[in-house]
Each structure stands twice: as structure tokens, then as C-alpha cells.
Design a protein around this motif. Structure first.
Motif, mmCIF file in Angstrom:
data_model
loop_
_atom_site.group_PDB
_atom_site.id
_atom_site.type_symbol
_atom_site.label_atom_id
_atom_site.label_comp_id
_atom_site.label_asym_id
_atom_site.label_seq_id
_atom_site.Cartn_x
_atom_site.Cartn_y
_atom_site.Cartn_z
ATOM 1 N N ASN A 60 80.678 139.906 17.266
ATOM 2 C CA ASN A 60 80.759 140.063 18.720
ATOM 3 C C ASN A 60 82.045 140.788 19.102
ATOM 4 O O ASN A 60 82.040 141.700 19.932
ATOM 5 C CB ASN A 60 80.685 138.693 19.397
ATOM 6 C CG ASN A 60 80.588 138.790 20.902
ATOM 7 O OD1 ASN A 60 79.945 139.678 21.434
ATOM 8 N ND2 ASN A 60 81.232 137.863 21.592
ATOM 9 N N LYS A 64 82.570 144.654 20.808
ATOM 10 C CA LYS A 64 83.220 144.793 22.113
ATOM 11 C C LYS A 64 84.518 145.569 21.993
ATOM 12 O O LYS A 64 84.946 146.215 22.919
ATOM 13 C CB LYS A 64 83.486 143.424 22.726
ATOM 14 C CG LYS A 64 82.217 142.753 23.151
ATOM 15 C CD LYS A 64 82.484 141.502 23.885
ATOM 16 C CE LYS A 64 81.135 140.936 24.296
ATOM 17 N NZ LYS A 64 81.233 139.926 25.255
ATOM 18 N N SER A 73 87.429 140.476 24.234
ATOM 19 C CA SER A 73 86.212 139.675 24.114
ATOM 20 C C SER A 73 86.477 138.174 24.123
ATOM 21 O O SER A 73 85.542 137.397 24.108
ATOM 22 C CB SER A 73 85.480 140.038 22.818
ATOM 23 O OG SER A 73 86.266 139.665 21.714
ATOM 24 N N ASP A 76 84.543 135.632 26.135
ATOM 25 C CA ASP A 76 83.135 135.419 25.822
ATOM 26 C C ASP A 76 82.917 134.497 24.618
ATOM 27 O O ASP A 76 81.790 134.204 24.285
ATOM 28 C CB ASP A 76 82.451 136.754 25.516
ATOM 29 C CG ASP A 76 82.325 137.615 26.759
ATOM 30 O OD1 ASP A 76 82.276 137.045 27.861
ATOM 31 O OD2 ASP A 76 82.279 138.849 26.607
ATOM 32 N N ALA A 80 79.383 132.921 23.599
ATOM 33 C CA ALA A 80 78.730 133.377 22.375
ATOM 34 C C ALA A 80 78.424 132.184 21.473
ATOM 35 O O ALA A 80 77.354 132.101 20.884
ATOM 36 C CB ALA A 80 79.608 134.383 21.641
#
Length: 116
Positions: A60, A64, A73, A76, A80
Motif C-alpha cells: 500500500n 502511494k 500513506s 491510511d 488498510a
């Protein structure tokens, strides 16, 4: 040398151990595990969850990207993590195992609350 070189060494150690176990005779391993060694099944299940969590986070974050060296990121991470399927080990057959599992989940939830 990377600052987190042990991270990469630990991944190599994990990979070697997994490759070694996958080369073993599954029937023999199953017999050993059935002979009162359910703890090994539990350890693999929780390790799998932890490794999936880190892999998901890194994937992830990599998609990003970073802006000026600041991880954009991080906000998040909790989302996530919460969107990942969570699996309960099937061998929570005693109160002690269940209590340990619940404590681990609480620790993970608290960790992600404080990371936001």
C-alpha cells in the motif's frame, strides 16, 4: 547497508524456514502436529497474519509513494488493516489460548489507533 538490515535478514530466515518445512513430508508433519503440538499450528497462523499485515502495508505504501521523504500513506494504515480479512486460528480450544488471542487483537487495535 540499510538501516533496517535486520528486517531483510529476518525475511530471509523466514523464507528459508518455510522452504524447509514445505519440503517435509506433509503426512509426517500432520502426524506430528496431531500428537499434541497444536501450538505449532497456532504460531504459523498468527505469523501468517502478521506477515500479511506487513506485506499489505508495504504494498500500500509503495503504491502511494512518498512526498519529499514524508510518508503520505500513514493516515491510511488503520483503514488498510481493517479492510484485510482477519482469520481466527481454528485451534482456540482452551480459555488460555482464547485469552491470548484476544489480548493480541486488542494490542493490534490499540497500536493502529495510536498510529493514526
Amino acid at each position: 547497508m540499510h538501516e533496517n538490515y535486520m528486517f531483510f535478514q529476518n525475511l530471509q530466515t523466514i523464507k528459508a524456514a518455510v522452504d524447509s518445512m514445505l519440503q517435509m513430508d506433509p503426512s509426517q508433519v500432520d502426524r506430528i502436529l496431531k500428537d499434541g503440538h497444536g501450538w505449532a499450528v497456532d504460531h504459523i497462523a498468527t505469523s501468517k497474519d502478521d506477515i500479511e499485515e506487513v506485506a499489505g502495508f508495504l504494498t500500500n505504501s509503495a503504491t502511494k509513494g512518498f512526498v519529499s521523504g514524508i510518508d503520505t500513506s500513514m493516515h491510511d494504515v488503520g483503514d488498510a488493516y481493517n479492510n484485510q480479512p482477519q482469520f481466527v486460528p481454528v485451534t482456540l480450544d482452551t480459555k488460555d489460548k482464547m485469552a491470548k488471542f484476544i489480548k493480541e487483537i486488542i494490542q493490534k487495535v490499540n497500536y493502529y489507533k495510536h498510529k493514526k
